[in-house]
Design a protein around this motif. Structure first.
Motif, PDB file in Angstrom:
ATOM      1  N   HIS A 463       0.854  -1.183   0.000  1.00 20.47           N
ATOM      2  CA  HIS A 463       0.000   0.000   0.000  1.00 20.47           C
ATOM      3  C   HIS A 463       0.889   1.232   0.000  1.00 20.47           C
ATOM      4  CE1 HIS A 463       1.005  -1.483   3.965  1.00 20.47           C
ATOM      5  NE2 HIS A 463       0.867  -0.271   4.465  1.00 20.47           N
ATOM      6  N   GLY A 479      -3.269  -1.189  -1.585  1.00 23.35           N
ATOM      7  CA  GLY A 479      -2.705  -2.363  -0.964  1.00 23.35           C
ATOM      8  C   GLY A 479      -3.654  -3.541  -1.100  1.00 23.35           C
ATOM      9  N   SER A 534      -8.618   0.954  -6.589  1.00 24.58           N
ATOM     10  CA  SER A 534      -7.616   0.491  -5.654  1.00 24.58           C
ATOM     11  C   SER A 534      -6.627  -0.398  -6.388  1.00 24.58           C
ATOM     12  CB  SER A 534      -8.270  -0.278  -4.507  1.00 24.58           C
ATOM     13  OG  SER A 534      -9.063   0.590  -3.723  1.00 24.58           O
TER      14      SER A 534
END
Length: 837
Positions: A463, A479, A534
Motif C-alpha cells: 500500500h 494495498g 484500488s
C-alpha cells in the motif's frame, strides 16, 4: 470520378483499389479550390517552422524590435487577428473525403469511417497488415483550421481498437507536421482529442490529415478505425485572415533565412540591402550587437553583452527547459562495528530532512522476513543499528511489503501492514497491527492490535502512506488485503488516520462501489466524478503546499496501470489527470516503481521497477521526472542492459535494474538515496541487493550558462592568440630556448583568464584546455596547415581573415543555443530548400 471535382464528402474514386497517389490527390490547378482565398499560392511550406515563429522580443532594451509582421497583434487590433477569430468561433463538423490509405482488409474499406454505425461489425476501416507503415489520409475540399478529432467506436471493446496513434496535418500530403500523439480507451464511448492548430498566436491551415496507427489492444491484430469526425473552421472570412497571416509569416521567415545565409557567408553588402529594403529584423538588437562585436574580435564587449543577457534572465528559459543529467554515486557506509544493512527487498525507508537521517526497517532477505532497524546519518555518512530485532523493544514483528512514514512535527515514525506468505496464513492471525516510533526517545508504541476493528484498513501489503503534518493526518491508500484464499484479489480503499484523536475515517472505497455496497463515510463523495481504482505497488505523494495527494501507476489483478489522479484533501475532490500517461510520452505501465516529490520544483521523481513491455514483464532501470505545471514527462536516465558481466563491471558506476527497492529524497541537497531491492535474477530467485546509492540530478542554471558562454569566448580568444604566437614563432628567428612575446602573452591569458573558468567535470572542456596548453608549451608545435587547406591560391592574410570569420560565426551560433527562440535568428538553413529531385 476525379477527386478534384468531388462534392460529396467521403466519396472515393470509382477505382477504389487504385493506389496511385498522384492520380488521387486534389488537382492543384483547379481555380475554384483557392478562389475564396484570393487565389493565394499553395506553398508546400514546412509547418514545423510555424511551431517556432518569431512572435515578440523580450523587453531588454527600451526600444523593442518587431518583424513588421502583419500577423502580429498591435494596439487596437488584437480582436481581429486570426488567432482570436479562431479562438472565438465555434468549431463545426468539417466534410472530408478519403485521400489515401496504406492497405485494407477484406471489405473493411476506408470509406466506412465516414459513417457512424457502432452496432455494425463491418462498419470500419481495417488495415491489411500490422506494422508501422499503415495509415489513412483524409482531405478537405479547401484548407481549414482543424481544432479537434472524434473517434467513434464499436458497441463493445475490440482488440483492433487503436491503443496508440499519431495524427499529422499539413497543406501538402508529403509534408505534414505531427498534431497529436495519443491513444483510445478500449470501451464504447466516443473520444474527442484537441489537435494542434497554432503556435504562439500563429494559426496554420491544413488540407490533409494523416492518421498513423501504432498499436492495438490485441497483439498482432490489424488496426481498425470505426468512425472519424473532424471539427474546425472553414469560414471564408476567417480562412482569408489565417492565410494572410500565414503567408506573411512564410515571407518574413524566408527573408530572415536569406539574411542569416548572407551574414554567415560574410556577404554583408547584400545583407544590408535586403534588410533595409524589407525592414525585417533578423534577431533581437542585443544579439546583432553581440554578433558585430564578436566578428570584429571585441571579446571584452561580447562578455559584457552576455552579462547583460544574464542580468535580464534571458538564459532562464533554457535553464528551465534543460534536461537533467543523472549522476550516480555508490556509497558504502558502515557502523562502528563495520556493519551495514544486509541484502533485502520489500524493506521500507523514510527520511528526516531536518535532522538529515534516513531510517530503514525490515524487508525480505530472500529466505525470511527481517525485523532490524537502522538509521543512516547523511552528514556523518555512517549507519547506526538501532535494533537487531524491534520486538525486543516493543516494536513490530519481522515483516516486508509494509509501509513506514515520518512525521516531522511529532518526530515519529508510523508503521502499518505486512505481507503474509500464503502457506503461513492458516497459522497467522491476520490482524492489522499499527506501530509508532518516537525517534528522539528511541521508543516504540503499539497504537493498535487490529486497525480493522477501529474503522481502519484490514491487514494489507504493498500500500502507500503519506503524512499531512499540518492537520496531523496520515493517508493510506490501496494495498492488497491478506486473505485466506490467495486467489482472491481484494484491495483496500483510501483511509485517513488522525494522529491526535487516534481515529480512522474511510474516505473512498472503490471496492464497495464496484460491488454495490457503500459506507456512510464514503458514499456521498465517492459516487460522483472519477472512480479511484484500488491497486498495489502504486505510488502516492503529498504536496503540502497545494494540499493534494497524487496517486499513480500500480497493479490491479493482471492489469498494469499508468493513470494519474489528484485528490484534494481539503475539498474531498478527485481529479483524473490522465488515464494513461504512457501514451503521453510517459513511462510504460508498471508497479513497484519508487517515487519522490520536490514540492518547490513541482516535480515527481520516479525510478522504475516492474514494467509492462510488449506483453511481457520486464525490470527496467529508468528514471523519469514529471512536471506538474506543464503536465510533461521526461526520461532522464535509462539502462536496460541485462548482461550479468556488464553489471559486474559497472558495480561501482551505476545501479543495476531492480524492483522492491526503496528510495527517499532530500530536497535540501536535491539528492535521492536508493537501497537494496530484487534484481529479478531468474537463475537465483532468492538473490537480493545490499547496495546503497546517491543520485544527484544536475542541470544548468543561468549562472552556469553564463560561465559556459564566457569560457567559449575566452577559449576562442586564446585560440587566436595561440595561432598568432605560432605564426610569429615560425617566421622569426629564435634560439632553441627563446619564446616569443606573443606566446608569453597567450600563456598569461590562459593562466589568468581561461583556467579559472574551466569546468573539469566536463570532459570536452578539460580535453580542450589540455590541448591548448600543449600547443603553447611545447616548442615543436607549429601552425597547423589544416586551418588553411580550403584557401589554396589565396593570400595568407585573406585566408587568415576568412578562417577567423568562420570560427567566430560558429562561436556565435553556439552561443545562440542558450537564447530563447523568439529572440534569435531562425534555426533552419536556406540551403536545405534546394532539392536534387
Amino acid at each position: 470520378m476525379s477527386k478534384d471535382i468531388v462534392k460529396d464528402p467521403c466519396t472515393l474514386p470509382r477505382n477504389s483499389n487504385q493506389r496511385n497517389r498522384s492520380s488521387n490527390r486534389p488537382h492543384r490547378a483547379n481555380k475554384d479550390r483557392f478562389s475564396v482565398f484570393q487565389q493565394q499560392p499553395h506553398h508546400t511550406y514546412d509547418l514545423s517552422m510555424a511551431m517556432n515563429p518569431p512572435i515578440h522580443s523580450l523587453a531588454m532594451h527600451a526600444t523593442a524590435f518587431s518583424y513588421h509582421d502583419a500577423s502580429k497583434p498591435t494596439m487596437g487590433n488584437e480582436a481581429n487577428t486570426a488567432s482570436s477569430l479562431v479562438a472565438n468561433t465555434m468549431a463545426t463538423p468539417l466534410p472530408y473525403f478519403i485521400y489515401d490509405y496504406s492497405s485494407q482488409s477484406g471489405s473493411y474499406h476506408p470509406q466506412n469511417i465516414c459513417e457512424n454505425n457502432p452496432a455494425e461489425q463491418s462498419s470500419r476501416w481495417s488495415s491489411g497488415a500490422h506494422d508501422q507503415s499503415q495509415f489513412i489520409t483524409i482531405a478537405f475540399e479547401n484548407p481549414v483550421v482543424a481544432k479537434s478529432i472524434l473517434f467513434g467506436k464499436f458497441h463493445r471493446g475490440h482488440v483492433c481498437n487503436l491503443k496508440e496513434f499519431k495524427i499529422f496535418g499539413g497543406l501538402d500530403p508529403d509534408n505534414m507536421t505531427e498534431l497529436l500523439h495519443h491513444g483510445l480507451r478500449n470501451d464504447t464511448q466516443p473520444e474527442t482529442f484537441s489537435l494542434k492548430y497554432s503556435h504562439k498566436n500563429l494559426v496554420f491551415p491544413i488540407q490533409y490529415i494523416k492518421i498513423v496507427p501504432l498499436a492495438t489492444f490485441g497483439p498482432n491484430f490489424n488496426y481498425s478505425i470505426w468512425y472519424i469526425e473532424v471539427h474546425g473552421i472553414a469560414d471564408t472570412y476567417i480562412m482569408r485572415r489565417v492565410f494572410s497571416e500565414y503567408e506573411n509569416f512564410q515571407q518574413n521567415e524566408t527573408t530572415r533565412l536569406c539574411l542569416k545565409y548572407f551574414r554567415q557567408r560574410n556577404m554583408m553588402d547584400v545583407f544590408h540591402v535586403l534588410k533595409n529594403r524589407t525592414g525585417i529584423q533578423l534577431e533581437h538588437p542585443l544579439l546583432t550587437e553581440l554578433h558585430d562585436t564578436l566578428i570584429h574580435g571585441d571579446f571584452d564587449t561580447s562578455e559584457k553583452l552576455l552579462h547583460q543577457a544574464y542580468e535580464h534572465d534571458i538564459f532562464l528559459p533554457y535553464a528551465n527547459e534543460a534536461q537533467y543529467t543523472a549522476i550516480w554515486k555508490k556509497i558504502s557506509p558502515v557502523n562502528e562495528d563495520g556493519d551495514a544493512p544486509c541484502a533485502r527487498g520489500g524493506h521500507q525507508m523514510c527520511i528526516d530532512i531536518d535532522d538529515r537521517k534516513i531510517y530503514l526497517l525490515g524487508g525480505w532477505n530472500g529466505k525470511r522476513d527481517l525485523a532490524d532497524f537502522w538509521c543512516y546519518n547523511i552528514s556523518e555518512q555512517r549507519w547506526r543499528l538501532l535494533s537487531s530485532d524491534t520486538r525486543e523493544k516493543g516494536g513490530p514483528t519481522p515483516r516486508s511489503c509494509h509501509k513506514i512514514c515520518f512525521d516531522p512535527v511529532s518526530r515519529s515514525i508510523f508503521v502499518l501492514g505486512r505481507y503474509v506468505e500464503s502457506l503461513a496464513i492458516s497459522d497467522t492471525a491476520l490482524e492489522s497491527d499499527f506501530y509508532r516510533y518516537y525517534v528522539d526517545f528511541d521508543q516504540w508504541t503499539k497504537i493498535s492490535h487490529n486497525t480493522a476493528q477501529e474503522g481502519g484498513p484490514e491487514l494489507i501489503f504493498d500500500h502507500q502512506m503519506c503524512v499531512d503534518s499540518k492537520e496531523e493526518t496520515l493517508y493510506i491508500f490501496g494495498g492488497r488485503i491478506v486473505c485466506p484464499d490467495p486467489n482472491v484479489h481484494s484491495y483496500s480503499g483510501l483511509y485517513a488516520y488522525h494522529i491526535g484523536t487516534n481515529t480512522w475515517k474511510l474516505i473512498r472505497n472503490e471496492e464497495a462501489l464496484s460491488s454495490g455496497m457503500s459506507s456512510p463515510a464514503s458514499s456521498a463523495s465517492s459516487t460522483a466524478g472519477p472512480i479511484l481504482k484500488s491497486r498495489v505497488g502504486h505510488s502516492m505523494l503529498f504536496d503540502h503546499i497545494s494540499r493534494d495527494l497524487y496517486i499513480f501507476a500500480g497493479q490491479r489483478v493482471k492489469d498494469y496501470l499508468a493513470d494519474l489522479y489528484r485528490y484534494s484533501v481539503d475539498t474531498d475532490t478527485l481529479y483524473e489527470v490522465t488515464q494513461d500517461y504512457s501514451k503521453d510520452t510517459g513511462p510504460d505501465a508498471g508497479f513497484t516503481q519508487r517515487a519522490t516529490m520536490d514540492v518547490d520544483q513541482r516535480e515527481f521523481h520516479v525510478l522504475s521497477g516492474y514494467m509492462r513491455n510488449q506483453g511481457c514483464d520486464v525490470v527496467k532501470n529508468a528514471f523519469w521526472i514529471y512536471n506538474l505545471d506543464n503536465n510533461r514527462w521526461k526520461k532522464i536516465y535509462q539502462n536496460e542492459n541485462k548482461d550479468p558481466e556488464y553489471w559486474q563491471r559497472m558495480d561501482q558506476v551505476e545501479p543495476r535494474p531492480r524492483f522492491a527497492h526503496q528510495m527517499v529524497y532530500d530536497p535540501k541537497t536535491r539528492t535521492q538515496y536508493l537501497f537494496g531491492g530484487n534484481p529479478g535474477d531468474h537463475s537465483e530467485t532468492s538473490k537480493r541487493l545490499d547496495d546503497f546509492w546517491e543520485l544527484s540530478l544536475v542541470k544548468p542554471d543561468p549562472k552556469s550558462i553564463l560561465r559556459r558562454c564566457r569560457y567559449l569566448l575566452r577559449m576562442q580568444k586564446l585560440r587566436e592568440m595561440s595561432r598568432s604566437a605560432r605564426l610569429q614563432q615560425s617566421t622569426t628567428a629564435y634560439g632553441d630556448d627563446d619564446v616569443s612575446q606573443a606566446t608569453l602573452n597567450a600563456l598569461q591569458y590562459l593562466r589568468t583568464h581561461v583556467a579559472p573558468l574551466v569546468n573539469h567535470e566536463r570532459e570536452d572542456e578539460t580535453l580542450e584546455f589540455r590541448q591548448m596548453c600543449a600547443q603553447l608549451c611545447l616548442p615543436d608545435i607549429v601552425m597547423q596547415d589544416s586551418d588553411y587547406t580550403d584557401y589554396v591560391g589565396t593570400s595568407l592574410a585573406t585566408a587568415h581573415k576568412d578562417v577567423l570569420y568562420g570560427e567566430r560565426t560558429r562561436l556565435f551560433e553556439n552561443l545562440l543555443e542558450y537564447i530563447p527562440e523568439d529572440m534569435k535568428e531562425p534555426t533552419g538553413q536556406l540551403v536545405n530548400a534546394v532539392k536534387l529531385v
